[in-house]
Structures are given as C-alpha cells and as structure tokens.
Write a protein that holds these residues in place. Structure first.
Motif, PDB file in Angstrom:
ATOM      1  N   ARG A  60       1.055  -0.814   0.021  1.00 33.44           N
ATOM      2  CA  ARG A  60      -0.082  -0.318   0.076  1.00 33.44           C
ATOM      3  C   ARG A  60       0.904   0.880   0.099  1.00 33.44           C
ATOM      4  O   ARG A  60       1.775   0.960  -0.141  1.00 33.44           O
ATOM      5  CB  ARG A  60      -1.214  -0.109   1.352  1.00 33.44           C
ATOM      6  N   LEU A  61       0.318   2.436   0.196  1.00 35.50           N
ATOM      7  CA  LEU A  61       1.096   3.629   0.182  1.00 35.50           C
ATOM      8  C   LEU A  61       1.481   4.041   1.332  1.00 35.50           C
ATOM      9  O   LEU A  61       0.607   3.942   2.046  1.00 35.50           O
ATOM     10  CB  LEU A  61       0.507   4.743  -0.747  1.00 35.50           C
ATOM     11  N   CYS A  62       2.658   4.395   2.129  1.00 37.97           N
ATOM     12  CA  CYS A  62       2.655   5.071   3.105  1.00 37.97           C
ATOM     13  C   CYS A  62       1.979   6.230   3.013  1.00 37.97           C
ATOM     14  O   CYS A  62       1.711   6.915   2.651  1.00 37.97           O
ATOM     15  CB  CYS A  62       4.116   5.387   3.568  1.00 37.97           C
ATOM     16  N   SER A  63       1.046   6.230   4.771  1.00 38.53           N
ATOM     17  CA  SER A  63       0.110   6.943   4.948  1.00 38.53           C
ATOM     18  C   SER A  63       0.856   8.285   5.154  1.00 38.53           C
ATOM     19  O   SER A  63       0.182   9.197   5.135  1.00 38.53           O
ATOM     20  CB  SER A  63      -0.527   6.777   6.316  1.00 38.53           C
ATOM     21  N   ILE A  64       1.566   8.918   5.425  1.00 35.74           N
ATOM     22  CA  ILE A  64       3.183   9.636   5.578  1.00 35.74           C
ATOM     23  C   ILE A  64       3.035  10.174   3.994  1.00 35.74           C
ATOM     24  O   ILE A  64       3.275  11.153   3.601  1.00 35.74           O
ATOM     25  CB  ILE A  64       3.487   9.541   7.079  1.00 35.74           C
ATOM     26  N   CYS A  65       4.262   9.828   3.581  1.00 37.58           N
ATOM     27  CA  CYS A  65       5.119   9.484   2.751  1.00 37.58           C
ATOM     28  C   CYS A  65       4.514   9.460   1.468  1.00 37.58           C
ATOM     29  O   CYS A  65       5.088   9.957  -0.220  1.00 37.58           O
ATOM     30  CB  CYS A  65       6.735   9.448   2.597  1.00 37.58           C
ATOM     31  N   LEU A  66       4.038   8.422   1.708  1.00 39.65           N
ATOM     32  CA  LEU A  66       2.492   8.030  -0.308  1.00 39.65           C
ATOM     33  C   LEU A  66       3.798   6.866  -1.072  1.00 39.65           C
ATOM     34  O   LEU A  66       3.787   6.766  -2.284  1.00 39.65           O
ATOM     35  CB  LEU A  66       2.605   8.923  -1.215  1.00 39.65           C
ATOM     36  N   ASN A  67       5.466   6.492  -0.065  1.00 39.88           N
ATOM     37  CA  ASN A  67       6.151   5.671  -0.606  1.00 39.88           C
ATOM     38  C   ASN A  67       5.982   4.246  -0.766  1.00 39.88           C
ATOM     39  O   ASN A  67       4.969   4.156   0.326  1.00 39.88           O
ATOM     40  CB  ASN A  67       7.302   5.814  -0.315  1.00 39.88           C
ATOM     41  N   VAL A  68       6.010   3.317  -0.968  1.00 41.73           N
ATOM     42  CA  VAL A  68       5.078   1.874  -1.336  1.00 41.73           C
ATOM     43  C   VAL A  68       5.467   1.333   0.328  1.00 41.73           C
ATOM     44  O   VAL A  68       6.660   1.256   0.291  1.00 41.73           O
ATOM     45  CB  VAL A  68       5.453   1.143  -2.319  1.00 41.73           C
ATOM     46  N   SER A  69       5.104   1.022   0.715  1.00 40.48           N
ATOM     47  CA  SER A  69       5.474   0.189   1.992  1.00 40.48           C
ATOM     48  C   SER A  69       4.413  -1.389   2.053  1.00 40.48           C
ATOM     49  O   SER A  69       3.444  -1.654   1.475  1.00 40.48           O
ATOM     50  CB  SER A  69       4.433   1.217   3.218  1.00 40.48           C
ATOM     51  N   GLU A  70       4.422  -2.074   2.729  1.00 37.66           N
ATOM     52  CA  GLU A  70       4.085  -2.728   3.437  1.00 37.66           C
ATOM     53  C   GLU A  70       3.131  -2.836   4.885  1.00 37.66           C
ATOM     54  O   GLU A  70       2.220  -3.521   5.786  1.00 37.66           O
ATOM     55  CB  GLU A  70       4.883  -4.276   3.421  1.00 37.66           C
ATOM     56  N   THR A  71       4.027  -0.847   5.513  1.00 32.80           N
ATOM     57  CA  THR A  71       3.112  -1.162   7.003  1.00 32.80           C
ATOM     58  C   THR A  71       2.266  -0.312   6.851  1.00 32.80           C
ATOM     59  O   THR A  71       2.790   0.657   5.500  1.00 32.80           O
ATOM     60  CB  THR A  71       4.115  -1.448   7.859  1.00 32.80           C
ATOM     61  N   ASP A  72       1.554   0.494   7.608  1.00 30.82           N
ATOM     62  CA  ASP A  72       0.598   1.587   7.332  1.00 30.82           C
ATOM     63  C   ASP A  72       1.849   2.725   6.946  1.00 30.82           C
ATOM     64  O   ASP A  72       1.790   3.920   6.545  1.00 30.82           O
ATOM     65  CB  ASP A  72       0.000   1.355   8.383  1.00 30.82           C
ATOM     66  N   VAL A  73       3.140   2.235   7.758  1.00 34.66           N
ATOM     67  CA  VAL A  73       3.694   3.834   7.782  1.00 34.66           C
ATOM     68  C   VAL A  73       5.122   3.364   6.961  1.00 34.66           C
ATOM     69  O   VAL A  73       5.559   2.040   7.535  1.00 34.66           O
ATOM     70  CB  VAL A  73       4.276   4.429   9.340  1.00 34.66           C
ATOM     71  N   CYS A  74       5.897   3.700   6.461  1.00 34.83           N
ATOM     72  CA  CYS A  74       7.154   2.975   5.791  1.00 34.83           C
ATOM     73  C   CYS A  74       8.438   3.081   6.833  1.00 34.83           C
ATOM     74  O   CYS A  74       7.842   3.775   7.798  1.00 34.83           O
ATOM     75  CB  CYS A  74       6.787   3.121   4.139  1.00 34.83           C
ATOM     76  N   HIS A  75       9.642   2.570   6.162  1.00 31.61           N
ATOM     77  CA  HIS A  75      10.120   1.343   6.824  1.00 31.61           C
ATOM     78  C   HIS A  75      10.889   3.355   7.141  1.00 31.61           C
ATOM     79  O   HIS A  75      11.830   3.310   8.085  1.00 31.61           O
ATOM     80  CB  HIS A  75      10.967   1.171   6.496  1.00 31.61           C
ATOM     81  N   ILE A  76      11.300   3.950   6.093  1.00 35.09           N
ATOM     82  CA  ILE A  76      11.877   5.414   5.920  1.00 35.09           C
ATOM     83  C   ILE A  76      11.818   7.072   7.680  1.00 35.09           C
ATOM     84  O   ILE A  76      11.740   6.828   8.403  1.00 35.09           O
ATOM     85  CB  ILE A  76      11.876   6.263   5.055  1.00 35.09           C
ATOM     86  N   CYS A  77       9.904   6.642   7.142  1.00 35.24           N
ATOM     87  CA  CYS A  77       9.586   7.510   8.257  1.00 35.24           C
ATOM     88  C   CYS A  77       9.161   7.405   9.847  1.00 35.24           C
ATOM     89  O   CYS A  77       9.339   8.411  10.616  1.00 35.24           O
ATOM     90  CB  CYS A  77       7.771   7.727   7.692  1.00 35.24           C
ATOM     91  N   SER A  78       9.311   5.948   9.629  1.00 28.19           N
ATOM     92  CA  SER A  78       9.292   5.148  10.725  1.00 28.19           C
ATOM     93  C   SER A  78      10.617   5.260  11.903  1.00 28.19           C
ATOM     94  O   SER A  78      10.787   4.792  13.117  1.00 28.19           O
ATOM     95  CB  SER A  78       8.534   3.841  11.212  1.00 28.19           C
TER      96      SER A  78
END
Ligand SMILES: [Zn+2]
Length: 203
Positions: A60-78
């Motif tokens: 899905r897309l990261c809810s913060i940066c809209l990067n592709v992610s498997e979690t709600d917030v991607c590994h970069i934003c978190s």
C-alpha cells in the motif's frame, strides 16, 4: 490454399502480448521471455505468478510520504535517526531507491506520484501535493529538496512547488545541475546523483 499457420498457440501469444506491455520489454524480449517460461518448470512459474499477484496485494502507500510500503507507515518515515527537518520531493517511489542508494541523504521523502503535464491534462490536483502541504503545517520541516526529473514536466513541477512552498518560509533547494537535461532520476548513476544531492542549491 490452406489457412495461414500461426507461429504460436493462443496461450503463448497472449503471454507475449502481456509481457510486451511491460516497460523496457519490446516484442523480441517478450517472445524470448515467453518461450523461456514455456520451458521452465511449473513451480518456478508459480512463484513468479505469485510474486506478481502479491506485489499488489501486500503493498500500500505509506500514510505519511506515499512511498510503497507493506505497513501503514513506511520504514523510512518510522526510522528514529532520520532527519525530520528535511523532505525530499520525488515523482515516483523508485526515485527513493535511487537516492537511498547514494547513502548521501538522511531526511524524509514525499512521493508526488507523477509530474505536472498540461499537455496530458495532469494538473496539481492529480498529484499528491495536498498531502505534502499538510505535512508542512507542523512547522518541523525547514528544507524542501526538489528532486523531480530534469525533463520539462519535472521542471514545471519544481517551479510550481517552489512558488507554493517558499511563501511558507521554508528553504527550497533543488538538485545541482550535474544531472543532464532529460534525466529520469531512477536511471541516474550513483556518483552523479550523489554530487547533485551534495551540491544542491537554493531555488
Ligand atoms: Zn513513509
């Protein structure tokens, strides 16, 4: 005269057609891959088919940066050690990979999912700009780095964002001019991209 013989079966030609739709795969490569898959064992083909299906189902897309992610917030934003005062703006998720690969950037990202293109009818509302402006409201961000492609659409997009963001009192920089005009970020080599990032200039 008998009916003209077709060189392939329906199943093979359907596969060739589908492969031919992929970026960078011309008719010749599509043919080669199709015949490779025809010879491959069924288990390998099943893993490939499964991987293709899962890439849509699991991401899905990261809810913060809209990067592709498997979690709600991607590994970069978190990631705790990331510098939250900088956001680098890119057109596509794969551009993040290119910049991460240089290991020269430790801030956050924002993916626009496209670039402005009046000729194709793509305007600001078609990009994820509203989400970006929302992120800037917290006041934490002090620098925006524009890393759009260096083609006409990318330049138009950067110009638009500069006009939109600089009145908010945030420093707007762009990648240095080392990148030749027409460069798509994802294809830029590491060295050129590193230099462009380090030598970024105020817009
Ligand atoms: Zn993110």
């Amino acid at each position: 005269m008998s009916q003209q013989t077709t060189p392939t079966t329906d199943a093979v030609s359907v596969l060739i057609q589908e492969l031919n739709k992929l970026p960078g795969i011309g008719p010749k490569s599509a043919q080669r891959i199709a015949y490779y898959l025809l010879r491959a064992n069924e288990l390998e083909n099943q893993s490939l088919a499964e991987a293709i299906l899962q890439v849509k189902q699991k991401t899905r897309l990261c809810s913060i940066c809209l990067n592709v992610s498997e979690t709600d917030v991607c590994h970069i934003c978190s990631s705790e050690p990331r510098d939250r005062t900088k956001i680098c703006i890119v057109e596509q998720p794969q551009d993040i990979l290119a910049i991460e690969h240089t290991r020269k950037y430790n801030g956050l990202y924002h993916v626009l999912h496209g670039a402005l293109s009046p000729s194709e009818g793509i305007g600001p509302d078609d990009l994820r700009i509203k989400e970006l402006i929302d992120r800037l409201k917290s006041g934490e961000v002090t620098e925006i780095i524009l890393a759009t492609n260096t083609n006409l659409e990318g330049e138009q997009t950067s110009l638009y964002l500069h006009r939109l963001i600089s009145p908010l009192g945030i420093k707007v920089t762009r990648l240095a001019r080392g990148l030749p005009f027409g460069t798509e970020l994802e294809y830029a080599d590491d060295m050129t991209l590193s230099r462009a990032l380090e030598g970024r200039q105020e817009f």
